[in-house]
Write a protein that holds these residues in place. Structure first.
Motif, PDB file in Angstrom:
ATOM      1  N   LEU A 176      36.366  37.642  40.517  1.00 21.22           N
ATOM      2  CA  LEU A 176      35.151  36.981  40.978  1.00 21.22           C
ATOM      3  C   LEU A 176      35.334  36.222  42.273  1.00 21.22           C
ATOM      4  O   LEU A 176      34.450  36.177  43.107  1.00 21.22           O
ATOM      5  CB  LEU A 176      34.656  36.032  39.889  1.00 21.22           C
ATOM      6  CG  LEU A 176      34.435  36.675  38.530  1.00 21.22           C
ATOM      7  CD1 LEU A 176      34.090  35.625  37.505  1.00 21.22           C
ATOM      8  CD2 LEU A 176      33.371  37.741  38.618  1.00 21.22           C
ATOM      9  N   ASN A 177      36.475  35.602  42.450  1.00 19.18           N
ATOM     10  CA  ASN A 177      36.720  34.804  43.658  1.00 19.18           C
ATOM     11  C   ASN A 177      37.622  35.522  44.644  1.00 19.18           C
ATOM     12  O   ASN A 177      38.237  34.899  45.496  1.00 19.18           O
ATOM     13  CB  ASN A 177      37.345  33.457  43.268  1.00 19.18           C
ATOM     14  CG  ASN A 177      36.414  32.627  42.416  1.00 19.18           C
ATOM     15  OD1 ASN A 177      35.211  32.618  42.646  1.00 19.18           O
ATOM     16  ND2 ASN A 177      36.954  31.951  41.424  1.00 19.18           N
ATOM     17  N   GLY A 178      37.723  36.842  44.505  1.00 21.46           N
ATOM     18  CA  GLY A 178      38.558  37.629  45.397  1.00 21.46           C
ATOM     19  C   GLY A 178      40.015  37.677  44.993  1.00 21.46           C
ATOM     20  O   GLY A 178      40.835  38.272  45.678  1.00 21.46           O
ATOM     21  N   GLU A 179      40.354  37.032  43.853  1.00 22.47           N
ATOM     22  CA  GLU A 179      41.747  37.065  43.401  1.00 22.47           C
ATOM     23  C   GLU A 179      42.058  38.433  42.795  1.00 22.47           C
ATOM     24  O   GLU A 179      41.203  39.069  42.207  1.00 22.47           O
ATOM     25  CB  GLU A 179      42.035  35.951  42.390  1.00 22.47           C
ATOM     26  CG  GLU A 179      41.465  36.159  40.997  1.00 22.47           C
ATOM     27  CD  GLU A 179      39.991  35.796  40.832  1.00 22.47           C
ATOM     28  OE1 GLU A 179      39.496  35.944  39.712  1.00 22.47           O
ATOM     29  OE2 GLU A 179      39.334  35.408  41.819  1.00 22.47           O
ATOM     30  N   ASN A 180      43.290  38.848  42.965  1.00 25.54           N
ATOM     31  CA  ASN A 180      43.740  40.128  42.423  1.00 25.54           C
ATOM     32  C   ASN A 180      44.499  39.910  41.125  1.00 25.54           C
ATOM     33  O   ASN A 180      45.378  39.057  41.060  1.00 25.54           O
ATOM     34  CB  ASN A 180      44.649  40.853  43.413  1.00 25.54           C
ATOM     35  CG  ASN A 180      43.919  41.322  44.643  1.00 25.54           C
ATOM     36  OD1 ASN A 180      42.705  41.380  44.678  1.00 25.54           O
ATOM     37  ND2 ASN A 180      44.673  41.664  45.669  1.00 25.54           N
ATOM     38  N   MET A 181      44.139  40.685  40.118  1.00 33.97           N
ATOM     39  CA  MET A 181      44.857  40.667  38.844  1.00 33.97           C
ATOM     40  C   MET A 181      45.453  42.047  38.635  1.00 33.97           C
ATOM     41  O   MET A 181      44.740  43.044  38.721  1.00 33.97           O
ATOM     42  CB  MET A 181      43.902  40.377  37.677  1.00 33.97           C
ATOM     43  CG  MET A 181      43.347  38.998  37.634  1.00 33.97           C
ATOM     44  SD  MET A 181      42.333  38.745  36.147  1.00 33.97           S
ATOM     45  CE  MET A 181      40.840  39.607  36.629  1.00 33.97           C
ATOM     46  N   THR A 182      46.737  42.095  38.376  1.00 36.34           N
ATOM     47  CA  THR A 182      47.374  43.357  38.038  1.00 36.34           C
ATOM     48  C   THR A 182      47.318  43.522  36.528  1.00 36.34           C
ATOM     49  O   THR A 182      47.790  42.669  35.791  1.00 36.34           O
ATOM     50  CB  THR A 182      48.829  43.381  38.530  1.00 36.34           C
ATOM     51  OG1 THR A 182      48.826  43.199  39.954  1.00 36.34           O
ATOM     52  CG2 THR A 182      49.494  44.704  38.205  1.00 36.34           C
ATOM     53  N   ILE A 183      46.713  44.602  36.085  1.00 36.13           N
ATOM     54  CA  ILE A 183      46.540  44.866  34.659  1.00 36.13           C
ATOM     55  C   ILE A 183      47.433  46.024  34.262  1.00 36.13           C
ATOM     56  O   ILE A 183      47.323  47.124  34.811  1.00 36.13           O
ATOM     57  CB  ILE A 183      45.063  45.201  34.327  1.00 36.13           C
ATOM     58  CG1 ILE A 183      44.119  44.106  34.823  1.00 36.13           C
ATOM     59  CG2 ILE A 183      44.894  45.469  32.834  1.00 36.13           C
ATOM     60  CD1 ILE A 183      44.284  42.774  34.149  1.00 36.13           C
ATOM     61  N   ASP A 184      48.337  45.773  33.316  1.00 33.44           N
ATOM     62  CA  ASP A 184      49.183  46.830  32.768  1.00 33.44           C
ATOM     63  C   ASP A 184      48.352  47.639  31.787  1.00 33.44           C
ATOM     64  O   ASP A 184      47.810  47.094  30.823  1.00 33.44           O
ATOM     65  CB  ASP A 184      50.394  46.249  32.042  1.00 33.44           C
ATOM     66  CG  ASP A 184      51.335  45.508  32.980  1.00 33.44           C
ATOM     67  OD1 ASP A 184      51.266  45.742  34.198  1.00 33.44           O
ATOM     68  OD2 ASP A 184      52.142  44.706  32.480  1.00 33.44           O
ATOM     69  N   LEU A 185      48.251  48.942  32.026  1.00 34.34           N
ATOM     70  CA  LEU A 185      47.436  49.793  31.169  1.00 34.34           C
ATOM     71  C   LEU A 185      48.238  50.462  30.068  1.00 34.34           C
ATOM     72  O   LEU A 185      47.868  50.404  28.903  1.00 34.34           O
ATOM     73  CB  LEU A 185      46.731  50.865  32.003  1.00 34.34           C
ATOM     74  CG  LEU A 185      45.719  50.375  33.034  1.00 34.34           C
ATOM     75  CD1 LEU A 185      45.167  51.547  33.820  1.00 34.34           C
ATOM     76  CD2 LEU A 185      44.607  49.607  32.358  1.00 34.34           C
ATOM     77  N   CYS A 186      49.327  51.130  30.442  1.00 35.70           N
ATOM     78  CA  CYS A 186      50.062  51.920  29.469  1.00 35.70           C
ATOM     79  C   CYS A 186      51.419  52.327  30.057  1.00 35.70           C
ATOM     80  O   CYS A 186      51.744  51.982  31.183  1.00 35.70           O
ATOM     81  CB  CYS A 186      49.250  53.149  29.078  1.00 35.70           C
ATOM     82  SG  CYS A 186      48.724  54.132  30.497  1.00 35.70           S
ATOM     83  N   ASN A 187      52.178  53.108  29.252  1.00 39.24           N
ATOM     84  CA  ASN A 187      53.540  53.488  29.651  1.00 39.24           C
ATOM     85  C   ASN A 187      53.736  54.965  29.946  1.00 39.24           C
ATOM     86  O   ASN A 187      54.774  55.338  30.468  1.00 39.24           O
ATOM     87  CB  ASN A 187      54.530  53.084  28.559  1.00 39.24           C
ATOM     88  CG  ASN A 187      54.562  51.589  28.362  1.00 39.24           C
ATOM     89  OD1 ASN A 187      54.538  50.829  29.326  1.00 39.24           O
ATOM     90  ND2 ASN A 187      54.599  51.158  27.124  1.00 39.24           N
ATOM     91  N   THR A 188      52.784  55.805  29.568  1.00 43.11           N
ATOM     92  CA  THR A 188      52.973  57.241  29.792  1.00 43.11           C
ATOM     93  C   THR A 188      51.755  57.841  30.491  1.00 43.11           C
ATOM     94  O   THR A 188      50.648  57.288  30.431  1.00 43.11           O
ATOM     95  CB  THR A 188      53.180  58.001  28.464  1.00 43.11           C
ATOM     96  OG1 THR A 188      51.965  57.961  27.701  1.00 43.11           O
ATOM     97  CG2 THR A 188      54.337  57.422  27.663  1.00 43.11           C
ATOM     98  N   GLU A 189      51.965  58.979  31.111  1.00 41.50           N
ATOM     99  CA  GLU A 189      50.871  59.673  31.788  1.00 41.50           C
ATOM    100  C   GLU A 189      49.810  60.128  30.791  1.00 41.50           C
ATOM    101  O   GLU A 189      48.614  60.071  31.076  1.00 41.50           O
ATOM    102  CB  GLU A 189      51.418  60.872  32.560  1.00 41.50           C
ATOM    103  CG  GLU A 189      50.378  61.550  33.422  1.00 41.50           C
ATOM    104  CD  GLU A 189      50.949  62.639  34.307  1.00 41.50           C
ATOM    105  OE1 GLU A 189      50.131  63.363  34.899  1.00 41.50           O
ATOM    106  OE2 GLU A 189      52.182  62.765  34.403  1.00 41.50           O
ATOM    107  N   GLU A 190      50.234  60.523  29.596  1.00 41.34           N
ATOM    108  CA  GLU A 190      49.286  60.954  28.562  1.00 41.34           C
ATOM    109  C   GLU A 190      48.374  59.801  28.149  1.00 41.34           C
ATOM    110  O   GLU A 190      47.169  59.960  27.972  1.00 41.34           O
ATOM    111  CB  GLU A 190      50.014  61.508  27.332  1.00 41.34           C
ATOM    112  CG  GLU A 190      50.724  62.823  27.573  1.00 41.34           C
ATOM    113  CD  GLU A 190      52.051  62.665  28.318  1.00 41.34           C
ATOM    114  OE1 GLU A 190      52.663  61.570  28.253  1.00 41.34           O
ATOM    115  OE2 GLU A 190      52.461  63.635  28.978  1.00 41.34           O
TER     116      GLU A 190
END
Length: 94
Positions: free
Chosen positions: A12-26
């Motif tokens: 919202l304020n232009g800050e960047n959050m890195t979000i871990d999604l998963c560990n494999t391509e599948e």
């Protein structure tokens, strides 16, 4: 240890959050918009994170509006940047 698939969410304020999604391509290929919203909800303070219905995500020029669609179907890849906005209630009630 394997690769961790991530996206960068511009908040919202232009800050960047890195979000871990998963560990494999599948897992990355199966990750849905709703799953990303849930991960974001865990990181947001206060009322904003309590209801993922209030979170709207935008990637390039497309709104990620279908919670059941996969992120890759929208073209989202590892380290993609996604804009987040919070819907606020308003308007006239009749």
């Amino acid at each position: 240890m394997g690769k961790i698939y991530q996206v960068i969410v511009i908040g919202l304020n232009g800050e960047n959050m890195t979000i871990d999604l998963c560990n494999t391509e599948e897992q990355m290929k199966a990750m849905t918009v709703l799953q990303l919203k849930n991960k974001l909800g865990e990181r947001l303070p206060g009322r904003a994170g309590k209801s993922v219905d209030n979170i709207r995500l935008i990637f390039t020029t497309d709104g990620l509006d279908d919670d059941e669609r996969t992120l890759v179907s929208y073209g989202v890849q590892h380290k993609s940047a996604i804009q987040m906005v919070i819907k606020v209630p308003g308007g006239v009630q009749l």
